[in-house]
Design an enzyme around this catalytic site. Structure first.
Site: not given
Length: 324
Positions: A63, A195
């Protein structure tokens, strides 16, 4: 990635149908601050004083948001003062798990719980929201201090200075007003833009995300042709916030998230800059490309339903960067 509703787990993806195909990120819910003396920070309540051994950080190597916290834990000499647990890179129906059958996944070193969601419900049994990392846990008060990476790195930047003696400042007072708009643009169009491009479920939503993303990369390439770092000669949090996206770009975002007009290695200044930051003392050890690649291609079955892991480019991050 699922979510908790009143403390109960639901395996639900983001609702892009109601947003016209756009990916809309949820806001973090825990917003307390660690401070040197335990006084209240910009949000939340007081009572979270900087103390060696009191706090624990839960992260994913995959992440980019958690990676920010890992980098600051290293840069600021906090590895001996703040504990660490690393989740498994596969994020499937149960969200982030503490399975240990993957190299680098540590399990939950505090409570030996199976899922990251259990950390959230330990802090609040009726919590509603997404279960994200990083999670900064207070062992004394038995709760989550904060799960917003942008705030965690600012705590780590200064709150523990008297304990570590490390006074390196990546958010200097005199540059804060200049850093803010740079952070804002990079977050909206690049950190989160990858994203918004990758998770878009309509052509319109994808187009609205991917073109500003490459406009920003062009802007950064030009800026770094004139400056060593984003704010000039001094490295700041803006550089580290950018780095965690750049270091992932060619291996996952370019292909997996359809951000494929160009690679970072196609930008001479951005690529040299990325190598310089990767080679910064203590940073390379926070980068786990195996977790990064495996997580993205394996976990997002809405994008890669057969979970095929591509061979990927293999850029040399240790090549001389030539930036001073």
């Amino acid at each position: 990635m699922g979510l908790l509703v009143d403390g109960k787990w639901q395996d639900k993806w983001y609702d892009t149908d109601s947003s016209g195909g756009k990916f809309e990120r949820s806001e973090s819910k825990f917003r307390n601050w660690i401070t040197a003396d335990g006084s209240a920070g910009p949000s939340g309540e007081d009572g979270f004083a900087a103390e060696s051994g009191r706090y624990h950080l839960y992260v994913s190597y995959a992440c980019p948001w958690a990676h920010r916290a890992l980098i600051f834990r290293s840069l600021k000499g906090l590895t001996d003062h703040i504990g660490l647990s690393v989740v498994h890179p596969e994020m499937l129906g149960d969200g982030w798990t503490f399975d240990t059958d993957y190299d680098g996944a540590t399990g939950d070193r505090l409570f030996d719980l199976p899922f990251a969601r259990d950390i959230y419900t330990r802090a609040n049994p009726t919590f509603t929201g997404r279960v994200t990392v990083p999670i900064l846990w207070d062992k004394q008060r038995e709760t989550i201090v904060n799960n917003e990476s942008a705030e965690i790195i600012r705590m780590l930047n200064s709150a523990f200075n008297d304990i570590t003696g490390n006074t390196d400042d990546y958010w200097p007072q005199e540059l804060r007003d200049a850093i803010a708009p740079v952070n804002d643009r990079i977050y909206d169009t690049l950190n989160n833009g990858v994203y918004k491009s990758g998770f878009a479920t309509s052509q319109k939503a994808y187009d609205e995300a991917v073109h500003p993303l490459f406009d920003t990369l062009d802007w950064l390439e030009d800026r770094l042709s004139r400056n060593r770092y984003l704010m000039g000669d001094q490295i700041t949090e803006a550089d580290w916030r950018l780095f965690t996206t750049l270091v992932r770009f060619d291996k996952v975002y370019h292909t997996h998230f359809k951000c494929n007009r160009a690679r970072i290695t196609d930008y001479p200044n951005l690529w040299a800059y990325t190598r310089e930051l990767y080679q910064w003392d203590g940073v390379a050890e926070t980068v786990n490309f195996d977790h990064i690649v495996h997580h993205y291609y394996y976990s997002h079955d809405n994008i890669n339903p057969n979970r095929i892991i591509p061979i990927n480019p293999d850029p040399d991050f240790n090549a001389p960067h030539g930036r001073g």
